[in-house]
Scaffold this motif. Structure first.
Motif, PDB file in Angstrom:
ATOM      1  N   HIS A 277       0.843  -1.202   0.000  1.00  0.00           N
ATOM      2  CA  HIS A 277       0.000   0.000   0.000  1.00  0.00           C
ATOM      3  C   HIS A 277       0.881   1.256   0.000  1.00  0.00           C
ATOM      4  O   HIS A 277       0.645   2.194  -0.769  1.00  0.00           O
ATOM      5  CB  HIS A 277      -0.922  -0.046   1.231  1.00  0.00           C
ATOM      6  CG  HIS A 277      -1.647   1.233   1.523  1.00  0.00           C
ATOM      7  ND1 HIS A 277      -2.966   1.439   1.211  1.00  0.00           N
ATOM      8  CD2 HIS A 277      -1.216   2.385   2.115  1.00  0.00           C
ATOM      9  CE1 HIS A 277      -3.324   2.657   1.588  1.00  0.00           C
ATOM     10  NE2 HIS A 277      -2.282   3.255   2.145  1.00  0.00           N
ATOM     11  N   GLU A 278       1.917   1.247   0.845  1.00  0.00           N
ATOM     12  CA  GLU A 278       2.805   2.416   0.919  1.00  0.00           C
ATOM     13  C   GLU A 278       3.561   2.622  -0.390  1.00  0.00           C
ATOM     14  O   GLU A 278       3.794   3.754  -0.819  1.00  0.00           O
ATOM     15  CB  GLU A 278       3.791   2.294   2.085  1.00  0.00           C
ATOM     16  CG  GLU A 278       3.146   2.113   3.464  1.00  0.00           C
ATOM     17  CD  GLU A 278       2.101   3.169   3.784  1.00  0.00           C
ATOM     18  OE1 GLU A 278       2.254   4.311   3.313  1.00  0.00           O
ATOM     19  OE2 GLU A 278       1.120   2.858   4.481  1.00  0.00           O
ATOM     20  N   HIS A 281       1.579   4.640  -2.714  1.00  0.00           N
ATOM     21  CA  HIS A 281       1.709   6.093  -2.505  1.00  0.00           C
ATOM     22  C   HIS A 281       2.967   6.620  -3.204  1.00  0.00           C
ATOM     23  O   HIS A 281       2.952   7.690  -3.807  1.00  0.00           O
ATOM     24  CB  HIS A 281       1.811   6.411  -1.009  1.00  0.00           C
ATOM     25  CG  HIS A 281       0.511   6.308  -0.282  1.00  0.00           C
ATOM     26  ND1 HIS A 281      -0.646   6.891  -0.736  1.00  0.00           N
ATOM     27  CD2 HIS A 281       0.178   5.693   0.885  1.00  0.00           C
ATOM     28  CE1 HIS A 281      -1.632   6.643   0.112  1.00  0.00           C
ATOM     29  NE2 HIS A 281      -1.159   5.905   1.111  1.00  0.00           N
ATOM     30  N   GLU A 355      -6.104   7.198  -0.792  1.00  0.00           N
ATOM     31  CA  GLU A 355      -5.867   5.974  -0.020  1.00  0.00           C
ATOM     32  C   GLU A 355      -6.481   4.759  -0.709  1.00  0.00           C
ATOM     33  O   GLU A 355      -5.901   3.665  -0.694  1.00  0.00           O
ATOM     34  CB  GLU A 355      -6.428   6.128   1.402  1.00  0.00           C
ATOM     35  CG  GLU A 355      -5.714   7.172   2.256  1.00  0.00           C
ATOM     36  CD  GLU A 355      -4.245   6.833   2.500  1.00  0.00           C
ATOM     37  OE1 GLU A 355      -3.861   5.662   2.359  1.00  0.00           O
ATOM     38  OE2 GLU A 355      -3.476   7.751   2.812  1.00  0.00           O
ATOM     39  N   HIS A 400      -9.188   7.883   5.576  1.00  0.00           N
ATOM     40  CA  HIS A 400      -9.064   6.599   4.881  1.00  0.00           C
ATOM     41  C   HIS A 400     -10.459   6.020   4.639  1.00  0.00           C
ATOM     42  O   HIS A 400     -11.384   6.333   5.391  1.00  0.00           O
ATOM     43  CB  HIS A 400      -8.263   5.606   5.725  1.00  0.00           C
ATOM     44  CG  HIS A 400      -6.794   5.914   5.774  1.00  0.00           C
ATOM     45  ND1 HIS A 400      -6.293   7.057   6.351  1.00  0.00           N
ATOM     46  CD2 HIS A 400      -5.718   5.236   5.305  1.00  0.00           C
ATOM     47  CE1 HIS A 400      -4.976   7.059   6.240  1.00  0.00           C
ATOM     48  NE2 HIS A 400      -4.597   5.965   5.601  1.00  0.00           N
TER      49      HIS A 400
HETATM   50 ZN   LIG Z   1      -2.019   5.201   2.821  1.00  0.00          ZN
END
Ligand SMILES: [Zn+2]
Length: 419
Positions: A277-278, A281, A355, A400
């Motif tokens: 997930h990071e 980003h 997100e 989120h």
């Molecule tokens: Zn995030």
């Protein structure tokens, strides 16, 4: 054209740029999270876990909204009456009312007073966190953190105040233009330096130790085409039991950070899911997007304050002659506070979209919706998150997607991918 005319033109240009940036950079198309899947996911969570989380969130609410209301009232009282201007004068008095003393000490005094008046609510929050076992560092650790954050804010605030009021003095007609450029520049600078200058004030960061998990994470980053120098571990356990991970910094200061609590609580596969997930980003340049929109917003705020600040009735309420003098700082704070409250739902909406895109990235990169869902369940369990929060609160402040939305997104992905 007069400076005022140019300011109106600039304001229009900045509004347009912000709109274009949000249309182009924010992923508005919604990833699938059908409500039926959300309801099913909620039904599968342990009833007592959900009830406990909701009880915790209810216990936090009076303090959170109390702080909001008192913060707003204090800002309005200081900004829209002569009280704030008098406080600025008072802070400058030991130095003969010199403008730098009024600008820096007066400005900091206004912010500190507002902080002190909302301090009881911060203490309330800490007591609730302790009661529910989320906070681990006790009252002394809490107080030290608070003093550190005051110190950091005072340093950044003093630089911004001194810079701003130097410019209003040197360029009385065009300060808004230099101020807007300076505010935007400060936002970009802070994005670069916060991870290396400010985050270490609160936490110790160490490279993740060598081992199969680190090897797996670095390999995943390489597969994803996101160059990551290191995955850092923050000693978050010194103050909290909550688990989290984030990406911060730009270019040479970019880092993926995982809480040590996450490594302790979650399985390696779940940690991989979080880091995926990071990486989303990082890959989608979300820190850049946040920095750019933040910089445009800050510039817009300065120009808007200049234009609003030439409105006579407002100046008379605050008991000042011009918005460009240090005595008018409380008025600026009042206007910024109101604008912040109005902008909060829009910021939360943008954040949720970004997100959700990072979630979609994690699902595609790992191809493992079952682990993604298990991780969401664990996040909600450990962090005492309401998996399906009240709608109004969600729209107002959720940064989120909700736990059930994230679980539903995993289920929709699994259906599509046939897993
Ligand atoms: Zn995030």
């Amino acid at each position: 054209m007069t400076p005022r005319g140019w300011a109106v033109l600039t304001l229009g240009g900045l509004v347009l740029a912000l709109l274009v940036a949000s249309v182009v950079l924010v992923p508005w198309s919604r990833p699938p999270a059908p409500r039926a899947d959300q309801v099913a996911a909620l039904g599968e969570l342990p009833v007592d876990q959900v009830a406990h989380a909701r009880e915790f969130r209810s216990a936090l609410r009076p303090g959170a909204y109390g702080a909001l209301v008192v913060g707003l009232l204090v800002a309005l009282l200081l900004g829209l009456t002569p009280v704030g201007a008098r406080l600025v004068e008072l802070a400058g008095r030991p130095f003969g009312g010199h403008w730098t003393a009024r600008a820096v000490l007066g400005g900091l005094a206004v912010v500190l007073l507002a902080d002190l008046l909302t301090l009881p609510f911060a203490a309330w929050r800490q007591s609730v966190l302790t009661r529910y076992g989320l906070s681990t560092h006790g009252w002394s650790g809490w107080a030290v953190d608070l003093l550190k954050s005051y110190a950091v804010s005072a340093v950044i605030g003093a630089i911004a105040l001194l810079g701003f009021y130097t410019v209003t003095r040197l360029a009385p007609r065009w300060w808004w233009a230099f101020g807007a450029a300076g505010a935007a520049g400060l936002v970009v600078l802070l994005s670069f330096v916060l991870p290396v200058l400010v985050e270490p004030v609160f936490n110790r960061f160490t490279p993740m130790e060598q081992g199969p998990l680190r090897t797996e994470l670095m390999a995943m980053a390489a597969r994803d085409g996101v160059p990551v120098r290191d995955v850092l571990v923050a000693d978050a356990s010194r103050r909290t039991k909550a688990v989290n991970a984030y990406v911060s910094g730009l270019g040479p200061t970019r880092r993926v950070v995982v809480y040590d609590t996450l490594l302790r609580e979650a399985t390696p596969a779940e940690v991989t899911s979080v880091v995926a997930h990071e990486l989303g980003h990082a890959k989608d340049r979300d820190v850049w997007t946040g920095t750019l929109t933040g910089a445009l917003g800050a510039a817009l705020a300065v120009v808007a304050l200049y234009l609003l600040g030439s409105w006579g009735p407002l100046l008379r309420l605050a008991g000042v002659d011009s918005v460009a003098e240090p005595r008018a700082f409380p008025l600026l704070i009042a206007l910024v506070t109101v604008a912040g409250l109005v902008a909060a739902p829009a910021q939360a909406l943008v954040s949720r979209r970004v997100e959700a895109r990072a979630d979609a990235h994690a699902l595609a990169l790992t191809g493992d919706p079952a682990t993604f869902e298990a991780m969401q369940r664990r996040l909600a369990g450990v962090n005492l998150a309401d998996p399906d929060p009240p709608r109004w609160e969600y729209l107002w402040s959720a940064s989120h997607p909700s736990t059930v939305e994230r679980m539903a997104a995993a289920r929709a992905y699994a259906r599509e991918a046939g897993r």
